[in-house]
Design a protein around this motif. Sequence first.
Motif, short mmCIF file in Angstrom:
data_model
loop_
_atom_site.label_atom_id
_atom_site.label_comp_id
_atom_site.label_asym_id
_atom_site.label_seq_id
_atom_site.Cartn_x
_atom_site.Cartn_y
_atom_site.Cartn_z
N ASP A 1 0.83 -1.20 0.00
CA ASP A 1 0.00 0.00 0.00
C ASP A 1 0.87 1.25 0.00
O ASP A 1 0.62 2.19 -0.76
N THR A 2 1.90 1.26 0.83
CA THR A 2 2.80 2.41 0.90
C THR A 2 3.49 2.65 -0.42
O THR A 2 3.70 3.79 -0.84
N ALA A 3 3.85 1.56 -1.12
CA ALA A 3 4.54 1.67 -2.40
C ALA A 3 3.58 1.90 -3.57
O ALA A 3 4.02 2.05 -4.71
N GLY A 4 2.28 1.93 -3.30
CA GLY A 4 1.31 2.13 -4.38
C GLY A 4 1.12 0.92 -5.26
O GLY A 4 0.70 1.04 -6.41
N ALA A 5 1.42 -0.27 -4.73
CA ALA A 5 1.25 -1.52 -5.48
C ALA A 5 -0.13 -2.09 -5.15
O ALA A 5 -0.37 -2.51 -4.01
N PRO A 6 -1.06 -2.13 -6.11
CA PRO A 6 -2.42 -2.55 -5.81
C PRO A 6 -2.60 -4.05 -5.62
O PRO A 6 -3.62 -4.49 -5.14
N SER A 7 -1.59 -4.83 -5.96
CA SER A 7 -1.73 -6.28 -5.94
C SER A 7 -0.58 -6.91 -5.16
O SER A 7 0.58 -6.53 -5.33
N VAL A 8 -0.90 -7.88 -4.32
CA VAL A 8 0.08 -8.73 -3.65
C VAL A 8 -0.31 -10.16 -3.99
O VAL A 8 -1.47 -10.54 -3.85
N TYR A 9 0.65 -10.95 -4.44
CA TYR A 9 0.36 -12.34 -4.77
C TYR A 9 1.48 -13.24 -4.28
O TYR A 9 2.59 -12.78 -4.02
N TRP A 10 1.17 -14.52 -4.13
CA TRP A 10 2.16 -15.50 -3.70
C TRP A 10 1.75 -16.87 -4.21
O TRP A 10 0.63 -17.07 -4.66
N LEU A 11 2.68 -17.79 -4.11
CA LEU A 11 2.46 -19.19 -4.51
C LEU A 11 2.70 -20.07 -3.29
O LEU A 11 3.46 -19.72 -2.39
N THR A 12 2.07 -21.22 -3.28
CA THR A 12 2.39 -22.24 -2.30
C THR A 12 2.18 -23.58 -2.97
O THR A 12 1.57 -23.67 -4.03
N GLN A 13 2.68 -24.61 -2.34
CA GLN A 13 2.46 -25.94 -2.89
C GLN A 13 1.12 -26.48 -2.41
O GLN A 13 0.65 -26.14 -1.31
N GLU A 14 0.53 -27.32 -3.22
CA GLU A 14 -0.79 -27.85 -2.93
C GLU A 14 -0.84 -28.54 -1.56
O GLU A 14 -1.83 -28.44 -0.84
N PHE A 15 0.25 -29.23 -1.18
CA PHE A 15 0.25 -29.98 0.07
C PHE A 15 0.33 -29.10 1.32
O PHE A 15 0.17 -29.59 2.43
N ASN A 16 0.53 -27.80 1.18
CA ASN A 16 0.70 -26.91 2.32
C ASN A 16 -0.67 -26.54 2.91
O ASN A 16 -1.06 -25.38 2.99
N ALA A 17 -1.39 -27.56 3.36
CA ALA A 17 -2.78 -27.41 3.77
C ALA A 17 -2.96 -26.46 4.95
O ALA A 17 -3.90 -25.67 4.97
N GLU A 18 -2.08 -26.53 5.93
CA GLU A 18 -2.25 -25.68 7.12
C GLU A 18 -2.13 -24.20 6.75
O GLU A 18 -2.96 -23.39 7.16
N ALA A 19 -1.12 -23.85 5.98
CA ALA A 19 -0.96 -22.45 5.56
C ALA A 19 -2.10 -22.03 4.66
O ALA A 19 -2.56 -20.88 4.73
#
Length: 151
Positions: A114-132
């Motif tokens: 938000d401070t940097a004016g970036a409207p999007s935040v995205y990430w990847l995870t592996q399918e098995f990372n059920a808890e996260a």
Amino acid sequence: MTGSDALVVRPLISSDRPAWDDLWAAYLAFYNTSLPQNVFDTYFDRLLSDDPIDFNGLVAEQNGTLVGLAHFLFHRHGWKVENVCYLQDLYADPSVRGRGIGRALIEAVYGAADTAGAPSVYWLTQEFNAEARKLYDRIGTLTPFIKYDRR
């Protein structure tokens, strides 16, 4: 968490290196990965860089101990005028999971975006990372994209 148990999310600093090494190695081990020392050294240097297009590092600290980390960077996007934010790495020590550390780190990345004016935040995870993924489903939106890597 109250008093001395309060969680602090703050930028990574050079004196965090030994604890960061341990957290990042544990994060890599979770994904069945290990990397040579020169990658650790290079990545840590990049995380401390003042270059606005290089990586940024945040840590979660409780009772003087680092218990989590988040690494992110801003980059251009072909469909947006503004930069977007990629959350590269997110990790909380298993001994403190379920106490809001992952959420606090992601929210801190949201704040930096938000401070940097970036409207999007995205990430990847592996399918098995059920808890996260339980957390991610509460604070993010699952997209239909499938990732491919070069052979």
